[in-house]
Structure formats: structure tokens, C-alpha cells
Design a protein around this motif. Structure first.
Motif, PDB file in Angstrom:
ATOM      1  N   THR A   1       0.850  -1.199   0.000  1.00 24.50           N
ATOM      2  CA  THR A   1       0.000   0.000   0.000  1.00 24.50           C
ATOM      3  C   THR A   1       0.883   1.246   0.000  1.00 24.50           C
ATOM      4  OG1 THR A   1      -0.100  -0.003   2.419  1.00 24.50           O
ATOM      5  CG2 THR A   1      -1.873  -1.146   1.227  1.00 24.50           C
ATOM      6  N   ALA A   2       0.323   2.328  -0.474  1.00 22.34           N
ATOM      7  CA  ALA A   2       1.068   3.595  -0.494  1.00 22.34           C
ATOM      8  C   ALA A   2       1.355   4.036   0.934  1.00 22.34           C
ATOM      9  CB  ALA A   2       0.270   4.661  -1.221  1.00 22.34           C
ATOM     10  N   PRO A   3       2.539   4.556   1.201  1.00 18.71           N
ATOM     11  CA  PRO A   3       2.865   4.983   2.562  1.00 18.71           C
ATOM     12  C   PRO A   3       2.067   6.206   2.982  1.00 18.71           C
ATOM     13  CG  PRO A   3       4.610   5.623   1.044  1.00 18.71           C
ATOM     14  CD  PRO A   3       3.663   4.762   0.266  1.00 18.71           C
ATOM     15  N   THR A   4       1.848   6.304   4.278  1.00 20.52           N
ATOM     16  CA  THR A   4       1.184   7.483   4.829  1.00 20.52           C
ATOM     17  C   THR A   4       2.193   8.628   4.890  1.00 20.52           C
ATOM     18  OG1 THR A   4      -0.254   6.111   6.196  1.00 20.52           O
ATOM     19  CG2 THR A   4      -0.037   8.431   6.805  1.00 20.52           C
ATOM     20  N   PRO A   5       1.929   9.718   4.170  1.00 15.02           N
ATOM     21  CA  PRO A   5       2.911  10.812   4.156  1.00 15.02           C
ATOM     22  C   PRO A   5       2.918  11.577   5.465  1.00 15.02           C
ATOM     23  CG  PRO A   5       0.963  11.456   2.939  1.00 15.02           C
ATOM     24  CD  PRO A   5       0.760  10.014   3.320  1.00 15.02           C
ATOM     25  N   GLY A   6       4.079  12.090   5.828  1.00 16.16           N
ATOM     26  CA  GLY A   6       4.178  12.966   6.977  1.00 16.16           C
ATOM     27  C   GLY A   6       3.701  14.364   6.617  1.00 16.16           C
ATOM     28  N   SER A   7       3.506  15.168   7.614  1.00 18.14           N
ATOM     29  CA  SER A   7       3.111  16.557   7.396  1.00 18.14           C
ATOM     30  C   SER A   7       4.359  17.392   7.147  1.00 18.14           C
ATOM     31  CB  SER A   7       2.361  17.085   8.623  1.00 18.14           C
ATOM     32  OG  SER A   7       2.152  18.480   8.532  1.00 18.14           O
ATOM     33  N   ASP A   8       4.345  18.181   6.079  1.00 16.98           N
ATOM     34  CA  ASP A   8       5.489  19.025   5.737  1.00 16.98           C
ATOM     35  C   ASP A   8       4.971  20.438   5.548  1.00 16.98           C
ATOM     36  OD1 ASP A   8       8.244  19.347   5.284  1.00 16.98           O
ATOM     37  OD2 ASP A   8       7.968  19.265   3.112  1.00 16.98           O
ATOM     38  N   GLN A   9       5.224  21.291   6.550  1.00 16.74           N
ATOM     39  CA  GLN A   9       4.609  22.610   6.570  1.00 16.74           C
ATOM     40  C   GLN A   9       5.625  23.692   6.921  1.00 16.74           C
ATOM     41  OE1 GLN A   9       1.446  23.135   5.755  1.00 16.74           O
ATOM     42  NE2 GLN A   9       0.829  20.981   5.644  1.00 16.74           N
ATOM     43  N   PRO A  10       5.434  24.903   6.366  1.00 17.54           N
ATOM     44  CA  PRO A  10       6.262  26.036   6.813  1.00 17.54           C
ATOM     45  C   PRO A  10       5.746  26.557   8.150  1.00 17.54           C
ATOM     46  CG  PRO A  10       4.740  26.761   5.117  1.00 17.54           C
ATOM     47  CD  PRO A  10       4.544  25.268   5.252  1.00 17.54           C
ATOM     48  N   THR A  11       6.650  27.004   8.983  1.00 13.87           N
ATOM     49  CA  THR A  11       6.266  27.574  10.276  1.00 13.87           C
ATOM     50  C   THR A  11       7.267  28.637  10.676  1.00 13.87           C
ATOM     51  OG1 THR A  11       5.699  27.045  12.580  1.00 13.87           O
ATOM     52  CG2 THR A  11       7.540  25.858  11.615  1.00 13.87           C
ATOM     53  N   GLY A  12       6.811  29.615  11.424  1.00 13.51           N
ATOM     54  CA  GLY A  12       7.692  30.667  11.915  1.00 13.51           C
ATOM     55  C   GLY A  12       8.189  30.349  13.313  1.00 13.51           C
ATOM     56  N   ARG A  13       9.344  30.850  13.649  1.00 17.26           N
ATOM     57  CA  ARG A  13       9.903  30.640  14.981  1.00 17.26           C
ATOM     58  C   ARG A  13      10.603  31.921  15.411  1.00 17.26           C
ATOM     59  NH1 ARG A  13      13.420  25.804  14.752  1.00 17.26           N
ATOM     60  NH2 ARG A  13      11.456  24.682  14.827  1.00 17.26           N
ATOM     61  N   LEU A  14      10.264  32.400  16.588  1.00 15.69           N
ATOM     62  CA  LEU A  14      10.802  33.671  17.057  1.00 15.69           C
ATOM     63  C   LEU A  14      12.189  33.545  17.671  1.00 15.69           C
ATOM     64  CD1 LEU A  14       7.593  35.216  18.654  1.00 15.69           C
ATOM     65  CD2 LEU A  14       8.657  35.810  16.472  1.00 15.69           C
ATOM     66  N   ALA A  15      12.538  32.349  18.125  1.00 13.79           N
ATOM     67  CA  ALA A  15      13.819  32.179  18.805  1.00 13.79           C
ATOM     68  C   ALA A  15      14.370  30.794  18.500  1.00 13.79           C
ATOM     69  CB  ALA A  15      13.638  32.391  20.313  1.00 13.79           C
ATOM     70  N   GLN A  16      15.298  30.340  19.319  1.00 13.18           N
ATOM     71  CA  GLN A  16      15.921  29.044  19.104  1.00 13.18           C
ATOM     72  C   GLN A  16      14.913  27.914  19.308  1.00 13.18           C
ATOM     73  OE1 GLN A  16      16.531  31.096  21.600  1.00 13.18           O
ATOM     74  NE2 GLN A  16      16.653  30.020  23.564  1.00 13.18           N
ATOM     75  N   SER A  17      15.247  26.719  18.797  1.00 15.72           N
ATOM     76  CA  SER A  17      14.374  25.565  18.937  1.00 15.72           C
ATOM     77  C   SER A  17      14.504  24.967  20.338  1.00 15.72           C
ATOM     78  CB  SER A  17      14.734  24.503  17.889  1.00 15.72           C
ATOM     79  OG  SER A  17      15.958  23.860  18.232  1.00 15.72           O
ATOM     80  N   ILE A  18      13.640  23.999  20.631  1.00 16.54           N
ATOM     81  CA  ILE A  18      13.682  23.345  21.943  1.00 16.54           C
ATOM     82  C   ILE A  18      14.921  22.467  22.092  1.00 16.54           C
ATOM     83  CG2 ILE A  18      11.179  23.398  22.220  1.00 16.54           C
ATOM     84  CD1 ILE A  18      11.134  20.456  21.388  1.00 16.54           C
ATOM     85  N   GLN A  19      15.651  22.239  20.998  1.00 14.71           N
ATOM     86  CA  GLN A  19      16.873  21.441  21.071  1.00 14.71           C
ATOM     87  C   GLN A  19      18.035  22.221  21.687  1.00 14.71           C
ATOM     88  OE1 GLN A  19      17.694  18.965  17.492  1.00 14.71           O
ATOM     89  NE2 GLN A  19      15.859  19.918  16.648  1.00 14.71           N
ATOM     90  N   TYR A  20      17.849  23.506  21.892  1.00  9.08           N
ATOM     91  CA  TYR A  20      18.912  24.335  22.461  1.00  9.08           C
ATOM     92  C   TYR A  20      18.471  24.804  23.838  1.00  9.08           C
ATOM     93  CZ  TYR A  20      22.781  27.670  22.646  1.00  9.08           C
ATOM     94  OH  TYR A  20      23.914  28.351  22.989  1.00  9.08           O
ATOM     95  N   SER A  21      19.118  24.305  24.876  1.00  6.99           N
ATOM     96  CA  SER A  21      18.761  24.629  26.254  1.00  6.99           C
ATOM     97  C   SER A  21      19.724  25.671  26.815  1.00  6.99           C
ATOM     98  CB  SER A  21      18.802  23.362  27.118  1.00  6.99           C
ATOM     99  OG  SER A  21      18.750  23.678  28.493  1.00  6.99           O
TER     100      SER A  21
END
Length: 398
Positions: free
Chosen positions: A242-262
Motif C-alpha cells: 500500500t502507499a505509505p502514509t505521508p508525513g506533514s510538511d509545513q512552513p512555520t515561523g519561529r521567534l527564537a531558538q528551537s527546543i533542542q537548544y537549552s
């Protein structure tokens, strides 16, 4: 500053955990480390991650709300996070198809920046050390601090990949990507006077215990066997029905660093156990095994027509971090590989730029492991899984 990102969310795909560790998972202390010219302790600072070493390099380079950083358009978000945490502007320069900086793009962005460009980040992608002598001259002419990103390079006290760290005023690396340790980042400053401005904090006793536990657990991961190799065809038949279920691929804005940076971890030193693993591991075996495994990837996929290795040859002085593989049709082949449990990385969360190479590589360029901990069965299983998956036609799959 706000940056717009493309973000791939795989939560709908229900990908299983990778069957093989994407980073080193077993200790190799059977031989004495292969030491070359060692870095002076005077110009070193150790951090829990390379991203925090980069953060201090950015700060020492003068980055703040009044300045801008030039960074490669193809990137992991943690390369940008520390600059955003300082409030600096980030300007993304274009790259050629071999991931070398595009000089015309650098000239144009620098000329158009409404804030002074204070630093430039230049990355040696996938362990392939580049000649940045021209970039050093370009930065010097414009009064810009060159920072070498060696997070994909074997760059530690005992060994520095040939040609790495020659031109940057600051050099940041990520030892934990090359050794079976829980953490580890390194900042090297040829001008040792900067070290006095870099106090770090040691991890507590419980954190040290958790680090040792992590090292032990990684070495006990379930192993691939010849039975797993024999099961690939049957698994693929089920997955590709069966065809794979696609992931969501969307543009998004971010005001600061990601949660990967503590911010709380920015001045944290690495675990003592991590330092011990790096200093007692065999660098010679690290280099030999990585080069051998990289060449096995090249050989195994050389006759495939819907993919190609980004770097189809490996010079003798290169210590590869990963094998970068370009897929013509990530939908469906990336999805099928993930469903099989093949350990695949890609930088599918990336700041939006006008660089066509970065936009293309974001979803098409896979990062496949070639580290020294891979067993013969694990390498054989991955090679067979990738070959067999890519041999399934993508026609008709949307």
C-alpha cells in the motif's frame, strides 16, 4: 529575529525505532589511541554538545542583537539556534551541489545585510574536510570572524582530521558523534586568551550515573542476525503493498531558538565518563572501520539508477561521519526504508532560503551510518535493505 522553517512531522507515519544504532554504540578500548599532534589544553573548552561550543564561538565573535551571522542554507537547526539565542540576525548563504559555499551568494548577502556581519560559519559536511583558505581571506578582507564547524569531523585532542581547523578563529566539534559516549562538544581557540572568558559547570553525580547507564544500554541493543537479512523480501512485500502514509510538511515561523537548544545547558561541561571514553578509544580503529564501511556503501549502490552517493569517492585522509545518499524519489523510498527500521537521518527541519540545493537536499539527501560499531551482520542487513527497497519501482506511488 524570526526565521521561517520547513518542518517535517512524521508522527502520522508511525515509523518504528531504527534496528541499528545510527551513532557508535560499543566501546573500543582494546588498543592504545592513535595519537597525532595533540591540541594544546590552553586553547580548549569542553561542552556537553557541539551546539553549545558553537554558541560560545558566536558570542566571542561578537554576535549580538546588533550583528548578523552568515550560515549555510543546508543545515541542522542547532547550527542556527545559538545565534538566535543571542538575538543575532541569521543570513543563509547558498551552497553548490558539493556543499561548498557559493562565493557570489556570500558577496550578495553581505552587501545587502542591514546589520554588520560579524561571523561566518563554514561547515565540513559529512567529514569531508574542505580547503577554506579562500574563505579565510574573504572574511579577513571584510572584518568577519570565520568559525569552522567540525561537528562532522573527527576533531579531538588526540586526532584532528587532516586540513581541519586550519583557518577558523574558533573551531567547534562534536566528539560524541564519533565515539560511544553520552555527550561531548569541543571548542578549540588557537588564540588561547579567549579561554579565560569561558567558565563551565561540571555535571552532578546523578548525571554522571545516567551517562554511564546510557553507555551500557547502547552496547546492549538487540543485534541484527542473518535471519533478519533473509526476512527483508517478505517485509518489503508487506510494506510496499500500500502507499505509505505521508508525513506533514509545513512552513512555520519561529521567534527564537528551537527546543533542542537549552540555555540552562549552554555552559555545561561534558560527563567525565564521556571524556574517558574519547581518551581511551582506539582512533586507528575508528578511522579504518569508518572508511571501510563508507566504501561498502559506495560499492553496494554504484549500479543503482535512482540514487547516488553525494561523494562517490573517499580520499585516504577523510574520516567519514555518515554516508550521504541522494534519493531521486524520497516518496516512497524514504518511507519504506524507515518502515523497515533502517537508521536514516535527514535534515528535514530547515530554515527557508533561496538556495535550490538546500531546498532539494532537505528531503532527498539521506544520512546513513558508517561508524565503527557496526557489525558485519548490521552492515550486510543495511546494504541489502537499501538495495532491495530502492529496487522497488516508485511509479504510481504518490
Amino acid at each position: 529575529m524570526s526565521l521561517d522553517y520547513w518542518v517535517f512531522d512524521p508522527s502520522n507515519c508511525e515509523f518504528p525505532k531504527p534496528r541499528v544504532s545510527i551513532l557508535p554504540s560499543t566501546l573500543d578500548c582494546s588498543a592504545s589511541p592513535n595519537r597525532n599532534q595533540e591540541l594544546s589544553d590552553i586553547g580548549l573548552r569542553h561542552f556537553s554538545r557541539g551546539r553549545y561550543a558553537l554558541g560560545e564561538a558566536y558570542r566571542l565573535a561578537g554576535l549580538d542583537k546588533q550583528g548578523a551571522l552568515l550560515a549555510p542554507a543546508y543545515h541542522c537547526v542547532t547550527m542556527l539556534d545559538p545565534a538566535l539565542a543571542l538575538g543575532a540576525e541569521v543570513r543563509l548563504y547558498s551552497l553548490r551541489s558539493d556543499l561548498m559555499p557559493d562565493r557570489d551568494s556570500l558577496d550578495q548577502i553581505c552587501a545587502q545585510s542591514d546589520k554588520p556581519v560579524k561571523a561566518l560559519l563554514a561547515t565540513h559536511f559529512f567529514g569531508f574536510v574542505r580547503d577554506f583558505s579562500w574563505l579565510k581571506q574573504w572574511c579577513d578582507e571584510k572584518g568577519i570572524v570565520l568559525i569552522e564547524d567540525c561537528s562532522h569531523v573527527l576533531f579531538v585532542e588526540q586526532y584532528q582530521a587532516s586540513g581541519a581547523g586550519l583557518y577558523g578563529k574558533f573551531i567547534a566539534s562534536s566528539p560524541y558523534k564519533f565515539f560511544s559516549c553520552a555527550d561531548g562538544g569541543l571548542l578549540y581557540m588557537p588564540e588561547a586568551s579567549f579561554v579565560d572568558r569561558l567558565p563551565t559547570m561540571s555535571a552532578g553525580f546523578l548525571a554522571e550515573l545516567r551517562g554511564i547507564k546510557s553507555i551500557i544500554e547502547k552496547s546492549r541493543l538487540p543485534k541484527i542476525s542473518t535471519d533478519d537479512i533473509d526476512m527483508i523480501d517478505r517485509q518489503l512485500e508487506s510494506i510496499t503493498a500500500t502507499a505509505p502514509t505521508p508525513g506533514s510538511d509545513q512552513p512555520t515561523g519561529r521567534l527564537a531558538q528551537s527546543i533542542q537548544y537549552s540555555l540552562a545547558s549552554a555552559r555545561m561541561a561534558p560527563l567525565r565518563s564521556s571524556r574517558w571514553v574519547v581518551s581511551h578509544s582506539s582512533v586507528k580503529n575508528n578511522i579504518t572501520r569508518r572508511q571501510e564501511n563508507y566504501r561498502r556503501w559506495i560499492q553496494a549502490l554504484s549500479d543503482m539508477h535512482n540514487c547516488h552517493g553525494l561523494y562517490p569517492e573517499i580520499p585516504s585522509n577523510v574520516v567519514p561521519y555518515m554516508f550521504p545518499l541522494y534519493l531521486d524519489t524520497p516518496m516512497p523510498h524514504f518511507y519504506w526504508l524507515k518502515q523497515l527500521g533502517v537508521p536514516v537521518w535527514r535534515w528535514d527541519e530547515m530554515a527557508i532560503s533561496n538556495c535550490p540545493v538546500a531546498a532539494d537536499y532537505r528531503l532527498h539527501l539521506l544520512h546513513l551510518p558508517c561508524h565503527q560499531s557496526l557489525s558485519e551482520d548490521e552492515m550486510a542487513w543495511m546494504l541489502a535493505a537499501v538495495r532491495k527497497t530502492l529496487a522497488v519501482p516508485a511509479a504510481g506511488v504518490q
